[in-house]
Design a protein around this motif. Structure first.
Motif: not given
Length: 751
Positions: A166-169, A193-195, A237-242
């Motif tokens: 997450d580029p912010l947190s 934001v990550v997405w 795997r990971g949030a970017n495939w969720a």
């Protein structure tokens, strides 16, 4: 339904890994779907949805759970598979395959991307300043890894981009199986934001700059970022495939950017092989994880469908492409029938998501047309109706009211637009339908028009005459939106809430709220959405009744909400239109909602708005029926950047607003309390015009303890530049309003 989607959906029947057993919660995508489902099963009990449909949904969900388990068991095998090509391409050597992709003339991408010579010339000629910004932005991406992200402004992503950070947190997302990842962590991180970062929309900026300059460094950066992303995000795997929607949007952006880089010397045999494998994985993952429900579908499922359609059209070399293309084409039109209301509005009743859904249909229709895939005329007319809705709700300043949720998402971010910027879409309607009613005064061609429809469309648009017909008052009854306007005076009346068919996850507690613009300035506005899961408290505040220009009783919400369930909302209000009339001299709209019925028997809020067109002001009448004593609060939420002051005459109070940055003779808006004797309070609130951005603003609030039934009235009076406040208030004198001429003095009631 053209074949039941096999959707592994239920992410929370899988056992959590050790890393996920703490703070376990539902993903936003899953919560959206489950909130649809909860609403749907309530509808079964009320008879709105048949038991047969509910049974089909239960069966589908059981099948989805089984499919998800199979996927998890085979994810390593799926990851190891190369791109699965048609037999005729399997026989190509790596060099032959590379030559094929560099030289192929079909399929065709969007016209401006395809005819890059003409596009580049016109980009520099028609948009010189924007071209300079484009090239500067591309250099910052390539040299500094810095680019804008939603409403948070430019962010630096580090020398080596971490795509799961997450580029912010600064929080990292694990590479566990995608359906087992908890996406709401209460640690300040924001999966939205990550997405957005991982949609890879910034690669289109690199591609456009490369098309204009041929700079090899930009091409190397493009392929380098893809390689980096692929290494850090193994399939499944990971949030970017969720969330399949995010996978689809990423695939669409990759296809757009790749169309600009495919002839670059930086494209090697290995890079092509890896990119084809990645895109094949994207398509197959979407198909395995479709966000479908028999009870409700939304922009999520439509994105899934569009992603498969684009992959099927643009990569016919893949063995699954023909199936994706055929299936997705039928599903897209089916969803247009399901999701677009008869008046042209998106069924989620969010103006922000209307823009997003319109882009999905618009760009997909154009891509189909470029590849001679026929679409029935009735669907083009549905698309036109969507543009009519945009044109109808736009304020005179060209911005859109942000009714309901908005996450600022764009389908193909050729130009990064704020969430309230919708006017850039109208040149498409003017060009496609050859209709100058969509050409706003002083509106120029846009970069999107050039890159999507090509140079001929820009030329035709520039030669299209501007319509001299005034924009009239207009109703969109299916959306619950009514616009009372004349010249540059504009009031939007929002029936609001979760009334009617369609998912309610993106609606707010805004029943019977209003927006007002006058003399080129927005005065009363919807506050927007700000953020979703990053700050659940603020998420709740921005969608609350108390943040909208409407009536609140006993500090209650119009529809029940829970701060810990940010995409769930009740449907107690059930707004109902009572009357809509428009004429040469006046407009009138009245409606009611029953959201406060749980506070007392027959407690109903009815609001009427009358627009006196000749005198140029609006009368608001609020009637609350019921019994007993209650606290009635009426608020008017002013736009950011306005100075708001309390004025008084003879126990009557007025909220006066003007632009603090403008000259002394700037336009003003007066909100006059006709019946309420209690002091006016100016409350500090916020307004958000883009996801993640909020600006200080003021809400004028009158609160009084009253016995029901009761009636309260308000005069909303615009004051043009150079006009006298006293003279404008005289215009309000009429038997209808009983407002007397006011001589004003400033009061300080505090904030």
């Amino acid at each position: 339904m053209n074949g039941q989607p096999s959707e592994p959906e239920d992410t929370n029947n899988e056992p959590a890994t050790d890393a996920q057993t703490t703070n376990r919660s539902l993903s936003p995508a899953f919560s959206l779907r489950t909130s649809f489902l909860a609403a749907g099963f309530r509808s079964v009990l009320s008879g709105e949805i048949s038991a047969r449909v509910a049974a089909r949904e239960l069966v589908r969900r059981g099948q989805a759970i089984a499919a998800r388990r199979r996927e998890r068991q085979t994810i390593d095998e799926l990851t190891a598979l190369p791109a699965q090509l048609l037999p005729e391409f399997q026989s190509h050597s790596p060099s032959e395959l590379l030559d094929h992709f560099r030289e192929r003339g079909a399929p065709s991408f969007l016209a401006g991307f395809a005819d890059i010579h003409s596009t580049s010339e016109l980009q520099r000629e028609v948009f010189p300043e924007a071209t300079r910004h484009l090239l500067e932005a591309a250099r910052r991406i390539a040299r500094e890894h810095r680019w804008a992200l939603l409403g948070f402004g430019e962010q630096k992503f580090g020398e080596s981009i971490n795509w799961n950070r997450d580029p912010l947190s600064g929080r990292l997302w694990p590479l566990d199986y995608h359906a087992a990842i908890s996406l709401w962590r209460n640690d300040g991180s924001d999966i939205r934001v990550v997405w957005e970062l991982n949609r890879l929309g910034h690669l289109i900026t690199l591609g456009r700059a490369y098309a204009l300059t041929g700079d090899r460094d930009l091409a190397e950066e493009f392929f380098g970022q893809i390689e980096s992303w692929r290494e850090q995000n193994p399939l499944g795997r990971g949030a970017n495939w969720a969330c399949a929607m995010e996978v689809a949007l990423r695939a669409m952006n990759l296809l757009a950017a790749f169309s600009l880089f495919r002839r670059s010397p930086a494209l090697t045999e290995e890079r092509l092989r890896n990119l084809l494998t990645l895109l094949d994985q994207h398509g197959r993952h979407i198909k395995r994880n479709l966000e479908f429900s028999y009870l409700a579908t939304s922009n999520h499922y439509l994105s899934d469908v569009a992603g498969l359609l684009w992959l099927g059209i643009m990569l016919p070399e893949l063995s699954a492409a023909a199936e994706w293309r055929s299936w997705a084409m039928a599903e897209m039109l089916r969803e247009m029938d399901e999701q677009i209301l008869p008046d042209g509005a998106d069924h989620e009743r969010s103006t922000g998501y209307h823009r997003f859904v319109l882009e999905l249909f618009l760009y997909s229709f154009i891509l189909c047309d470029a590849n001679e895939i026929a679409i029935e005329e009735k669907y083009w007319q549905k698309l036109r109706a969507m543009f009519v809705y945009v044109r109808g709700i736009l304020r005179p300043d060209g911005c859109a009211p942000l009714i309901g949720d908005t996450d600022g998402g764009q389908v193909l971010p050729i130009v990064s637009r704020s969430a309230d910027d919708h006017a850039y879409l109208l040149p498409f309607a003017a060009a496609i339908f050859e209709d100058n009613t969509f050409k706003l005064p002083d509106a120029r061609a846009t970069e999107e028009l050039l890159w999507v429809l090509g140079s001929d469309a820009v030329s035709n648009y520039q030669h299209l005459a501007v319509s001299t017909a005034p924009v009239e008052s207009q109703s969109f009854p299916d959306a619950g939106t009514y616009v009372l306007r004349k010249d540059d005076l504009y009031l939007l009346f929002n029936l609001g809430g979760a009334a009617g068919k369609g998912p309610a996850s993106h609606v707010h507690n805004d029943s019977l709220s209003i927006e007002v613009s006058a003399h080129g300035r927005a005065f009363l506005v919807d506050p927007g959405a700000y953020v979703y899961t990053a700050d659940l408290e603020q998420r709740h505040v921005f969608r609350s009744t108390g943040y909208h220009s409407t009536v609140q009783v006993d500090d209650a919400e119009q529809n029940t909400t829970n701060q810990d369930s940010p995409f769930a909302i009740g449907n107690e209000a059930r707004g109902r239109l009572l009357k809509w009339e428009t004429g040469l001299e006046r407009d009138h709209v009245s409606a009611e909602h029953a959201g406060y019925g749980r506070l007392g028997s027959q407690l109903i809020h009815r609001r009427s708005v009358t627009f006196e067109k000749t005198a140029g002001w609006w009368l608001i009448e609020d009637e609350i029926s019921g019994e007993g004593e209650h606290t009635i609060a009426v608020r008017f939420h002013f736009d950011a950047g306005l100075e708001v002051e309390a004025l008084i005459r003879n126990d009557q109070t007025i909220a006066m607003a003007w632009d603090k940055m403008a000259a002394e003779a700037s336009p003003k808006l007066l909100v006059c309390a006709i019946d309420v004797k209690e002091p006016l309070r100016l409350e500090d609130q916020f307004t958000s015009k883009h996801y993640g951005s909020r600006l200080p603003s003021i809400s004028a609030s009158w609160s009084t303890r009253m016995s029901l039934p009761c009636k309260l009235r308000w005069a909303i009076v615009p004051v043009g530049p150079g006009e006298s406040i006293e003279e404008r208030l005289k215009a309000v004198q009429s038997p209808t309003s009983n407002v007397q001429s006011l001589q004003t003095e400033t009061l300080d009631f505090g904030r």
